[in-house]
Structure formats: structure tokens, C-alpha cells
Design an enzyme around this catalytic site. Structure first.
Site, PDB file in Angstrom:
ATOM      1  N   CYS A 155      -1.857  11.086  16.910  1.00 29.21           N
ATOM      2  CA  CYS A 155      -0.088  10.677  16.228  1.00 29.21           C
ATOM      3  C   CYS A 155      -0.256  11.112  14.930  1.00 29.21           C
ATOM      4  O   CYS A 155       0.731  10.682  13.947  1.00 29.21           O
ATOM      5  CB  CYS A 155      -0.454   8.917  15.637  1.00 29.21           C
ATOM      6  SG  CYS A 155      -1.642   8.417  14.443  1.00 29.21           S
ATOM      7  N   HIS A 215      13.350   4.823  -1.744  1.00 27.09           N
ATOM      8  CA  HIS A 215      14.128   3.484  -0.714  1.00 27.09           C
ATOM      9  C   HIS A 215      15.231   4.732  -0.336  1.00 27.09           C
ATOM     10  O   HIS A 215      15.835   4.110   1.027  1.00 27.09           O
ATOM     11  CB  HIS A 215      14.982   2.761  -1.704  1.00 27.09           C
ATOM     12  CG  HIS A 215      14.714   1.920  -1.040  1.00 27.09           C
ATOM     13  ND1 HIS A 215      14.477   0.613  -0.621  1.00 27.09           N
ATOM     14  CD2 HIS A 215      16.309   1.565  -0.260  1.00 27.09           C
ATOM     15  CE1 HIS A 215      14.873  -0.350   0.272  1.00 27.09           C
ATOM     16  NE2 HIS A 215      16.572   0.294   0.774  1.00 27.09           N
ATOM     17  N   ARG A 238      -0.983  -0.270  12.934  1.00 28.26           N
ATOM     18  CA  ARG A 238      -1.746   0.553  12.245  1.00 28.26           C
ATOM     19  C   ARG A 238      -2.754  -0.749  11.451  1.00 28.26           C
ATOM     20  O   ARG A 238      -1.239  -0.878  10.639  1.00 28.26           O
ATOM     21  CB  ARG A 238      -1.532   2.250  11.200  1.00 28.26           C
ATOM     22  CG  ARG A 238      -2.991   2.190  11.057  1.00 28.26           C
ATOM     23  CD  ARG A 238      -2.659   2.936  10.113  1.00 28.26           C
ATOM     24  NE  ARG A 238      -1.856   4.005   8.854  1.00 28.26           N
ATOM     25  CZ  ARG A 238      -0.878   4.973   8.978  1.00 28.26           C
ATOM     26  NH1 ARG A 238      -1.898   6.386   9.334  1.00 28.26           N
ATOM     27  NH2 ARG A 238      -0.696   5.244   8.227  1.00 28.26           N
ATOM     28  N   ARG A 272      -2.879  17.322   0.835  1.00 28.18           N
ATOM     29  CA  ARG A 272      -1.533  17.626   1.958  1.00 28.18           C
ATOM     30  C   ARG A 272       0.249  17.965   1.210  1.00 28.18           C
ATOM     31  O   ARG A 272       0.853  18.064   1.783  1.00 28.18           O
ATOM     32  CB  ARG A 272      -2.120  16.490   3.516  1.00 28.18           C
ATOM     33  CG  ARG A 272      -1.715  15.151   3.000  1.00 28.18           C
ATOM     34  CD  ARG A 272      -1.760  13.934   3.996  1.00 28.18           C
ATOM     35  NE  ARG A 272      -0.367  13.323   4.311  1.00 28.18           N
ATOM     36  CZ  ARG A 272      -0.822  12.811   5.277  1.00 28.18           C
ATOM     37  NH1 ARG A 272      -1.682  12.101   5.329  1.00 28.18           N
ATOM     38  NH2 ARG A 272       0.289  11.929   5.986  1.00 28.18           N
ATOM     39  N   ARG A 277       3.028   2.618  11.438  1.00 27.28           N
ATOM     40  CA  ARG A 277       2.728   2.197   9.993  1.00 27.28           C
ATOM     41  C   ARG A 277       3.475   1.661   9.231  1.00 27.28           C
ATOM     42  O   ARG A 277       4.518   1.333   8.642  1.00 27.28           O
ATOM     43  CB  ARG A 277       3.223   3.591   9.116  1.00 27.28           C
ATOM     44  CG  ARG A 277       2.833   4.806   9.531  1.00 27.28           C
ATOM     45  CD  ARG A 277       2.981   6.161   8.208  1.00 27.28           C
ATOM     46  NE  ARG A 277       2.318   7.122   8.811  1.00 27.28           N
ATOM     47  CZ  ARG A 277       3.215   8.479   9.629  1.00 27.28           C
ATOM     48  NH1 ARG A 277       4.043   8.544  10.367  1.00 27.28           N
ATOM     49  NH2 ARG A 277       2.343   9.722   9.963  1.00 27.28           N
ATOM     50  N   ASN A 295      -2.851  14.600   9.906  1.00 25.44           N
ATOM     51  CA  ASN A 295      -2.205  14.569   8.727  1.00 25.44           C
ATOM     52  C   ASN A 295      -3.399  14.761   7.416  1.00 25.44           C
ATOM     53  O   ASN A 295      -3.601  16.060   6.718  1.00 25.44           O
ATOM     54  CB  ASN A 295      -1.265  14.395   8.193  1.00 25.44           C
ATOM     55  CG  ASN A 295       0.023  13.918   9.184  1.00 25.44           C
ATOM     56  OD1 ASN A 295       0.128  14.608  10.206  1.00 25.44           O
ATOM     57  ND2 ASN A 295       0.851  12.961   9.169  1.00 25.44           N
ATOM     58  N   ASP A 296      -4.147  13.884   8.144  1.00 28.09           N
ATOM     59  CA  ASP A 296      -5.189  13.568   7.429  1.00 28.09           C
ATOM     60  C   ASP A 296      -6.697  14.602   7.411  1.00 28.09           C
ATOM     61  O   ASP A 296      -7.672  15.123   6.454  1.00 28.09           O
ATOM     62  CB  ASP A 296      -5.530  12.027   6.927  1.00 28.09           C
ATOM     63  CG  ASP A 296      -4.287  11.728   6.346  1.00 28.09           C
ATOM     64  OD1 ASP A 296      -4.462  11.964   4.729  1.00 28.09           O
ATOM     65  OD2 ASP A 296      -4.450  11.084   6.218  1.00 28.09           O
ATOM     66  N   GLU A 341      -9.649  10.206  11.341  1.00 26.03           N
ATOM     67  CA  GLU A 341      -9.263  11.557  10.358  1.00 26.03           C
ATOM     68  C   GLU A 341      -9.655  11.945   9.337  1.00 26.03           C
ATOM     69  O   GLU A 341      -9.641  12.468   8.456  1.00 26.03           O
ATOM     70  CB  GLU A 341      -7.289  10.845  10.067  1.00 26.03           C
ATOM     71  CG  GLU A 341      -7.595   9.173   9.749  1.00 26.03           C
ATOM     72  CD  GLU A 341      -6.775   8.605   8.893  1.00 26.03           C
ATOM     73  OE1 GLU A 341      -5.345   9.257   9.072  1.00 26.03           O
ATOM     74  OE2 GLU A 341      -6.441   7.296   8.766  1.00 26.03           O
TER      75      GLU A 341
HETATM   76  C1  PEP Z   1      -2.460  10.941   9.839  1.00 29.18           C
HETATM   77  O1  PEP Z   1      -2.977  11.114   8.835  1.00 29.18           O
HETATM   78  O2  PEP Z   1      -1.801  12.288  10.748  1.00 29.18           O
HETATM   79  C2  PEP Z   1      -1.640   9.731  10.302  1.00 29.18           C
HETATM   80  C3  PEP Z   1      -0.478   9.787  11.485  1.00 29.18           C
HETATM   81  O3  PEP Z   1      -1.444   9.201   9.218  1.00 29.18           O
HETATM   82  P1  PEP Z   1      -0.818   9.242   7.747  1.00 29.18           P
HETATM   83  O4  PEP Z   1       0.648  10.177   8.361  1.00 29.18           O
HETATM   84  O5  PEP Z   1       0.037   7.537   7.214  1.00 29.18           O
HETATM   85  O6  PEP Z   1      -1.863   9.349   6.903  1.00 29.18           O
HETATM   86 MG    MG Z   2      -4.006   9.513   7.815  1.00 32.06          MG
END
Ligand code: PEP
Ligand code: MG
Length: 585
Positions: A504, A191, A334, A467, A298, A456-457, A433
Site C-alpha cells: 500500500c 484542512h 488500518r 521521508r 488510513r 513509504n516507511d 514497513e
Molecule cells: C507506508 O508507510 O507505505 C504507508 C502506506 O503508510 P503511511 O504512508 O500512512 O505511513
Molecule cells: Mg507507513
């Protein structure tokens, strides 16, 4: 000087003195009472509970007015503790049977309550312990006639250092006097971290040994993006960072870019620059930084930190709020991406050996259509009131996409029968992803209205690098040729089928890579709101034809470091004197 590392929870630099908040320890007096005193002590208990209830309700109202209803909701749990009949009966039993004063009876019962919860090893219940301790301190202050320690009374700008911030403290902070937060515990979704991000205050959480190493008055440098804290740095370093801090503060104040300013290259190629959001408090930032809509909403945060699941109506209201505020610009919602490093506090969700490879995102949703359909219905209903698109995370093959679309269709039929409005032509996107999705992008493009690349994934899965693990962080390279080839393949496959493709993941908000992505033909760049102005400005200073030429060159390079070096050189050549200015925005 010592350097401490933690989790980078909210970016920005904080430079100043530490203000240590210890957990408030009370000395609880133990007094024997006579039989005649029992009713007086019970009366004092009831009085203490009533007064605390009044105090919490007033705080709840203030936070709701200042920060929004969502943040005020945490006080519901506090009020429930005060009304817990089992607990109250236990305290009264203690007073009657042991013939002790109310303060002592109260603290003994609370200890028992807390110990029972802790022994259950349930993450959700451990979080409830924080609420119980928070509320019991309030009651004890009343019983002991102590004044409430309030952060509202902070007179100077400080960096808050504490083991953990109680939710009510975090929500009632005087924002103008907080330079940064440092906590021993907590993660990216705690939080405190969420509030810090929504208020734009730098924060490093989960430092573990912060309170052991930092004392009130120590000079600190907090780098929220790097997750680093320098304790008692040299005067030279302190001055250097202080300058950076002042520059950052000035820049943040001055950045106010209109949505009407298009992200159009010098040779007139237009792309969309939009924002990633998690909580409604970030909505003003979407406007402030000129994002042309929300490229990733998200929705997990509505589901986290609670034992129950949010009903359709609650979700509908949350989505509607975002959709209405961003209208006429689009919001890409999403569907929930729980699992990985974001867990539901539900007993039915098991602990897994490899959560990033496990029961995550669309896999969870397809296994639990009861949960998934509630969300899909809420999203569809919100689509009647604005520009809404829906997208599915972690799709690894076309069968998952088909099944998700089938459930969406079922929801549409149900809503039609119930005569509820929704956008019949809602766009359905696939998040790319997972490497298998990237490699079969041509197949997925045939059944998707758009793509959004989640780098990111995608980076973690294609390079086999967790990650969230700092030991292998040096291998986490967006510029790795494998990642770039996958990204190019996705963009080309989408365009071949005539659909738009966005990104994204964090990569699209990095200027060097944004330059490359323009060259590769990406249509939408979605990022944390404060990054939007820099990327817009960058795009307005380059030519698509140049970026394309550089992209061709980059795709032939063998390593990530050569890729980055080349991008830097080429961009410097193009931007010349503007290079430093744009990269510093
Ligand atoms: C990603 O994986 O790039 C993404 C935007 O989703 P998250 O970071 O929420 O996994
Ligand atoms: Mg992701």
C-alpha cells in the site's frame, strides 16, 4: 520567472492566473458613546451574533449537503465561539466600562482572546485561532454592514493564492472555478490540503513566501505532485504546461474503468488493484477509477485536528459508511498510525526528538489500550456489515503483533457478551514497513492472515532517509537493491506460509515498479484512486513469465539508477507502442 517550492499536497497541474485573497482587514472605527447609548450598542452586539449564527447555520447545511457531514463539522467550532459567554461578557464589559462602540469593543476583546491562545504554544489552540478569526470577521461584517466576500462569486477559473484559507472558505469553494491552491502555511494534513485532495484540485501548501511573491493576475504554473510553482513563466513554458493541463483534464474525464475489468496478465495471472483512502469524500473515486476495494483506509484523519478523541459510535459510523459503500469488495482498515508526521492535538502526547522513530502507530496504541480498544471495537462492529479486514501499522516484531491480537480478542469477547455483531473470522494483517519486520517476515507470517508492505516507511527506515526532508530526498530510492531485497524477502516469506501479500506504499502505483512487483509475485497493489486505471492497464498488457524473468535480472543489479534504467528498457520492449500511452494515463 521565479520558482517557488512548497509541500506537494494534492497532485495535478494547474495553469492560469493568480487570484490573491488577502486576509480581510477592516478599519475599525473607535467612537466614544454616552451612558444612554450603552444598551443600544449591546443590542447591536446581540443582533450581530444572532445574524452571524443564522449565516453559519445556513452555510453548514449547504456544505453538509454538498460535501458531507464531516466537512460541515468545522462550523460547530464557529458556533461555539459565538456562544462563548466569557467572550461575550468581556465585550459587554468593554462597552460599559470604556464607553466605546460595539465594533471597537468586539475587536479589542477578540484580539485579547487570540493573543492569549497564541501565547499558550499549543498546536490545537493555534488552529482554533483560525476559527476565531474567521468567525469574528463574519461578525464584524455584520456590525459594519459589509457584504460577505464570497468565493462563490468567482466568475472565471483562477488559482487561489493566500496566506491560509479559513476552513469555511476552503469548504465552500466553487470547485468548477478553482484551478489550484497555493498557500503560505499548512502541511499535508491541513484542512485545505485534505479538501483539495478530496475535490481533486492540485495544491501546493506551506510555500511560506507565496503571498510575498505572487500578485493577483500573475500567470502561474502549479505542479501539485512536485510541490512547485512557476511565477510568470515564459510564454513558451506557459503554453507547454497549458497543453499538459488540457490533456490531463481530458484524460481525467475519460478515465472511467469498471471494477469488473480484471487486472489479469496476458498469461492469466490475476492480481488485485485497490485504493488507498483517507476521507469519505474519496469514496466516489474508488468506484470511478475501478479499484477492487480499499487496500488501505488510513483512519488517522478521524483523530487529527481535534482536542478530544472520537467515541466508539462516531468511529463505528465512519467505518460503516466506507464498508457499506465498498461492499462486496473488501476494506482493509488500518488502526491509527499517529506520530511520525501526523500528530494528535492532545496535551498528553509529547513532542519528540525523532518522531518517526518514536511513540508512533502500534507503539502508541499498545501503550494506550483505552484508546486502541475503542477503535478495535468500532472496526469489529463495522465488520458485521461488509467485507472488513484489520491491519496493524509499524509492527517491529512478533510480540507487538501478539499483543495487538490479544486486545482484539478481548474486544471480541466483550462484544459477544454485549450481544453485538461482528465478523468472528475477521482477517488480521501486519503492515511490513520496519526493516526488522521485513527480515523476520517468516516469523510474522505464521501469525498473520495477510501482509501489506508499507514502502513509504520501509524505504525511509532501511535507507535511513527522512521521508519528509527534501534535503535528503535524492537518497530516497525505491529501486535501491536493499529495498528490493527486503520486498522480495517479504513476498517469498508470505507465500511460503500460504498468505497473501499486498503493497500500500506509493511504490505499487509506479508503473515501472508495478511491473517488477508482478514479477516478484505481489498479490495486491493498493494506491491513490487516480493511479488505479494506469496500473490495471499495464498489468493487462504484460506477461507474468516476462515480468518474472526481468525481476531475476533486476535483483542482480547494484544501483537504483541501473534498476530503473533496466526496467524502463525491458518494459519498452514488451509494450512497444503502448509504452507511452500507458505511462501517460
Ligand atoms: C507506508 O508507510 O507505505 C504507508 C502506506 O503508510 P503511511 O504512508 O500512512 O505511513
Ligand atoms: Mg507507513
Amino acid at each position: 520567472m521565479i520558482k517557488l517550492k512548497g509541500i506537494a499536497a494534492s497532485s495535478g497541474i494547474g495553469v492560469g492566473k493568480a487570484y490573491f485573497i488577502g486576509t480581510e482587514e477592516f478599519t475599525i472605527p473607535k467612537r466614544k458613546i454616552s451612558h444612554e447609548d450603552i444598551s443600544r450598542e449591546i443590542y447591536r452586539l446581540e443582533e450581530g451574533l444572532i445574524e452571524t449564527r443564522k449565516e453559519i447555520s445556513a452555510l453548514q447545511k449547504r456544505i453538509s449537503d454538498d460535501l458531507g457531514f464531516d466537512h460541515a463539522k468545522i462550523f460547530e467550532a464557529h458556533l461555539l465561539v459565538l456562544e462563548d459567554r466569557v467572550l461575550i461578557e468581556d465585550i459587554i464589559g468593554h462597552i460599559k466600562n470604556k464607553k466605546v462602540n460595539v465594533e471597537y469593543a468586539f475587536s479589542e476583546s477578540i484580539k485579547k482572546y487570540v493573543n492569549t491562545l497564541l501565547s499558550l504554544e499549543d498546536e490545537y489552540l493555534r488552529e482554533r485561532v483560525i476559527d476565531i478569526e474567521d468567525v469574528s470577521r463574519r461578525v464584524l461584517r455584520k456590525l459594519l454592514k459589509k457584504e460577505t466576500v464570497s468565493l462563490q462569486e468567482l466568475k472565471e477559473k483562477v488559482i487561489i493564492v493566500t496566506h491560509d484559507l479559513a476552513p469555511s472558505q476552503a469548504a465552500s469553494l466553487p470547485k468548477e472555478n478553482i484551478l489550484a491552491f497555493v498557500t503560505d502555511v499548512g502541511g499535508i494534513t491541513s484542512h485545505t490540503a485534505i479538501i483539495a485532495r478530496s475535490l481533486g484540485i492540485p495544491a501546493v501548501v506551506g510555500v511560506e513566501i507565496a503571498t510575498k511573491n505572487i500578485k493577483s493576475g500573475n500567470k502561474l504554473i502549479v505542479d501539485g505532485a512536485a510541490g512547485e510553482i512557476l511565477v510568470n513563466p515564459s510564454a513558451k513554458l506557459f503554453k507547454e504546461y497549458h497543453k499538459k493541463y488540457l490533456k490531463q483534464a481530458k484524460e481525467i474525464k475519460s478515465i472511467h474503468i469498471s471494477k469488473a475489468v480484471k487486472a489479469r496478465t496476458k498469461d492469466k495471472k490475476e492480481v488485485v488493484v485497490s485504493a488507498n483512502i483517507e476521507i469519505p469524500e474519496e469514496l466516489p473515486l474508488v468506484h470511478k477509477f475501478g479499484a477492487e476495494g480499499v487496500g488501505l483506509y488510513r483512519t488517522e484523519y478521524i483523530f487529527l485536528g481535534r482536542r478530544d478523541l472520537p467515541f466508539e459510535e462516531e468511529q463505528y459510523k465512519a467505518y460503516l459508511n466506507v464498508v457499506k459503500k465498498v461492499k462486496p469488495y473488501p476494506v482493509i482498515i488500518r488502526t491509527i498510525d499517529i506520530g511520525g508526521d501526523k500528530f494528535l492535538s492532545q496535551p498528553t502526547v509529547p513532542v519528540e526528538m525523532s518522531p518517526f522513530l518514536g511513540w508512533r502507530a502500534i507503539r502508541f496504541c499498545l501503550a494506550r489500550p483505552d484508546v486502541f480498544k475503542v477503535q478495535l471495537r468500532a472496526i469489529l462492529r463495522a465488520s458485521a456489515e461488509g467485507n472488513v479486514k484489520v491491519m496493524f501499522p509499524m509492527i517491529s516484531g512478533v510480540e507487538e503483533l501478539r499483543e495487538a491480537k490479544r486486545l482484539l480478542q478481548e474486544c471480541k469477547v466483550e462484544l459477544k457478551e454485549e450481544e453485538k455483531n461482528f465478523d468472528k473470522n475477521i482477517s488480521v494483517g501486519t503492515m511490513i514497513e520496519v526493516p526488522s519486520a521485513a527480515l523476520t517476515a517468516d516469523v510474522l507470517a505464521q501469525e498473520s492472515d495477510f501482509f501489506s508492505i508499507g514502502t513509504n516507511d520501509l524505504i525511509q527506515y532501511s535507507l535511513a532517509v527522512d521521508r519528509a526532508n527534501e534535503k535528503v530526498a535524492y537518497l530516497y530510492e525505491p529501486g535501491h537493491p536493499a529495498v528490493l531485497r527486503l520486498v522480495k524477502n517479504i513476498i517469498d516469506a508470505a507465500h511460503k506460509k500460504g498468505i497473501l501479500v499486498g503493497m500500500c506504499g506509493e511504490m505499487s502505483g509506479e508503473p515501472l515498479f508495478a511491473f517488477l512487483l508482478v514479477g516478484l509475485g505481489l498479490d495486491e497493489f493498493s494506491m491513490a484512486p487516480p493511479r488505479v486505471p494506469r496500473i490495471k492497464e499495464l498489468i493487462r498488457h504484460i506477461k507474468y513469465e516476462d515480468a518474472k524473468e526481468v525481476a531475476d535480472k533486476i535483483m542482480k543489479l547494484p544501483t537504483a539508477s541501473e534498476v530503473e534504467k533496466c526496467l524502463q528498457q525491458e518494459l519498452k520492449k514488451i509494450l512497444m507502442d503502448d509504452f507511452n500511452r500507458i505511462l501517460m494515463i
